[in-house]
Design a protein around this motif. Structure first.
Motif, short mmCIF file in Angstrom:
data_model
loop_
_atom_site.label_atom_id
_atom_site.label_comp_id
_atom_site.label_asym_id
_atom_site.label_seq_id
_atom_site.Cartn_x
_atom_site.Cartn_y
_atom_site.Cartn_z
N GLN A 1 -25.04 7.78 -10.10
CA GLN A 1 -25.12 8.83 -11.10
C GLN A 1 -24.17 8.53 -12.25
N ARG A 2 -24.62 8.80 -13.44
CA ARG A 2 -23.76 8.66 -14.62
C ARG A 2 -24.02 9.85 -15.54
N THR A 3 -23.58 10.99 -15.10
CA THR A 3 -23.73 12.22 -15.85
C THR A 3 -22.65 12.28 -16.93
N ALA B 1 -31.42 3.71 -10.67
CA ALA B 1 -31.47 5.08 -10.16
C ALA B 1 -32.71 5.80 -10.65
N GLN B 2 -33.09 5.55 -11.91
CA GLN B 2 -34.30 6.17 -12.45
C GLN B 2 -35.55 5.65 -11.75
N GLU B 3 -35.54 4.36 -11.40
CA GLU B 3 -36.69 3.79 -10.70
C GLU B 3 -36.90 4.42 -9.34
N THR B 4 -35.83 4.84 -8.71
CA THR B 4 -35.93 5.41 -7.37
C THR B 4 -35.92 6.93 -7.38
N HIS B 5 -36.08 7.52 -8.57
CA HIS B 5 -35.98 8.98 -8.67
C HIS B 5 -36.97 9.68 -7.76
N SER C 1 -16.66 20.20 -10.49
CA SER C 1 -17.47 19.11 -9.97
C SER C 1 -18.09 18.37 -11.16
N TYR C 2 -18.59 17.16 -10.90
CA TYR C 2 -19.25 16.41 -11.98
C TYR C 2 -20.43 17.20 -12.53
N VAL D 1 -28.11 2.77 -13.90
CA VAL D 1 -28.84 3.98 -14.27
C VAL D 1 -30.35 3.72 -14.22
N LEU D 2 -30.76 2.55 -14.71
CA LEU D 2 -32.18 2.19 -14.66
C LEU D 2 -32.69 2.14 -13.22
#
Length: 446
Positions: free
Chosen positions: A218-220, A202-206, A131-132, A199-200
């Protein structure tokens, strides 16, 4: 990865070749396939499946009645690469043979340039499926959880250690290639900037996602490896076809100048199956004569017609002041609009969280008694937001509520931080209206 033959190694460039395997659909798309009876019982079934793929164009997952796959699910399962679980159970088959179209590249680890490459039809054993999150954990925490020893007490490499070693080589090699591509190609630079913006967001809605368990972009490290590998495959196959002077079938709007990939998704996109057919014909001399320019254009037209036909029935994203896209579908010739229940419920939750935070802020400054409800206390308040890059849409920092920003001169840039004033907030309707107060603000939290 595989080690390059010693006599072909360039001193200082490294010793590894990267191999990227894509499911082989040549039996379906090639005009003269060597089909096996196990895959296609008769020639008429090949024609039926090929016509079905041409009429659908691509797999769609946003249709009102559920997903529409390019091919029947049972066929997709039989054609896809069979993998072995990272922790195989008793009885799991690790010896399935996969038909693949493999692009390989020998990349100079000093500057990222491709020194040698090729395309070949191949048979590969079942790869271990990660998995990722599993791949990312192995890359970040690269120490094995346990040490294996053989019957004589000697230390031996576990599957986990082998996976870590492979991922390190792949990650390092793909990174140096991707860096030099981005440095010299504006298309890749723009796409990387779009990823950074996502990504930004996604971080804002963490915090919102942590509370409600919703998923965001996601950008793992695992996602980055796959993304770069597909870019390398498409970039390399395109270069090989150009070197041969061959015509390249592409979907409308997915040209190389737009960052469109070539041949990486034949199980999901009809045009990728056709591109794979052309690549095998030109580079491997398999499946018949190479397609002419007219045949490539005709394939592009067929794909475009299929896309347009599905778009007439699927979701049309038209963002209103609340920032949520209604779903519009055609039934019996009549357009019926409704909201996506999933996104609408997420918006309502986010707006309730926003209203609650505004009420807390009012209490802290002693204004709590002035308002009859939490929504009243929100009107006129200034909050920080992040522009998504879509029609002046913004996402409120920390809560995930979205709205289209009014009174904007020009357009907001993706990832631009702004201050906005709440003009209307109605969690029950999922409605939020804001107007711009200031651009280029610094990041601030509640």
């Amino acid at each position: 990865v595989r080690p390059r033959r010693k006599e072909h190694i360039v001193p200082g460039a490294g010793k590894w070749e990267i191999l990227i395997h894509i499911a082989d659909l040549s039996d379906l798309y090639s005009p003269n396939p060597i089909a096996t009876l196990a895959t296609f019982p008769n020639a008429s079934s090949i024609s039926l499946l090929r016509n079905a793929a041409a009429s659908r164009g691509l797999s769609r997952y946003d249709l009102p009645r559920g997903p529409l796959h390019l091919l029947p699910p049972i066929m997709l399962e039989s054609l896809a690469l069979a993998t072995t679980p990272s922790s195989p159970s008793r009885g799991s088959d690790a010896n399935v043979i996969n038909k693949s179209v493999t692009f390989w590249a020998y990349i100079d680890e000093r500057d990222g340039k491709i020194l040698d490459s090729g395309l070949e039809r191949s048979l590969i054993s079942s790869p271990v499926g990660l998995s990722y999150s599993d791949a990312s954990e192995l890359l970040i925490n690269s120490s094995p959880k346990k040490i294996n020893v053989d019957s004589n007490g000697n230390r031996c490499r576990s599957n986990e250690e082998i996976a870590i070693a492979l991922l390190r080589v792949i990650d390092r090699t793909l990174a140096v290639w991707a860096n030099q591509i981005q440095a010299n190609n504006s298309v890749y630079q723009k796409r990387e900037n779009r990823f950074k913006t996502k990504v930004l967001i996604a971080q804002e809605t963490h915090e919102y996602d942590r509370i409600y368990g919703s998923s965001t972009f996601q950008r793992t490290p695992g996602h980055v490896i796959v993304d770069r590998a597909l870019d390398l495959y498409a970039n390399g196959v395109t270069a090989l076809l150009r070197r041969k002077g061959a015509k390249i079938p592409r979907a409308s709007g997915a040209g190389e100048d737009r960052g469109g990939r070539l041949g990486t998704g034949p199980l999901r996109r009809y045009i990728d199956g056709i591109a794979q057919r052309q690549a095998l014909s030109v580079l491997c001399e398999y499946g018949g004569s190479p397609m002419t320019e007219n045949e490539c254009l005709e394939a592009s037209k067929v794909a475009a017609a299929a896309y347009n036909a599905i778009d007439n029935y699927s979701a049309i994203k038209k963002v209103d002041d609340s920032g949520i896209a209604p779903i519009q579908k055609t039934v019996g010739g009549n357009a019926i609009s409704s909201r996506s229940s999933g996104s609408q419920q997420q918006q309502k939750r986010a707006l309730r969280l926003l209203a609650g935070e505004m009420a807390k802020r009012a209490e802290l400054v002693g204004d709590g008694d002035k308002y009859g409800s939490t929504t009243d206390s929100s009107i006129g308040k200034i909050v920080e937001a992040l522009a998504t890059g879509r029609q002046n849409q913004v996402i409120i920092s920390g809560v995930g509520a979205i709205a289209r920003c009014r009174e904007v001169q020009g357009t907001l840039s993706p990832g631009e931080r702004v201050s906005v004033q709440i003009m209307k907030l109605n969690p029950d309707e999922g409605r939020l209206i804001v107007k711009l107060v200031q651009r280029g603000t610094e990041e601030r939290r509640w």
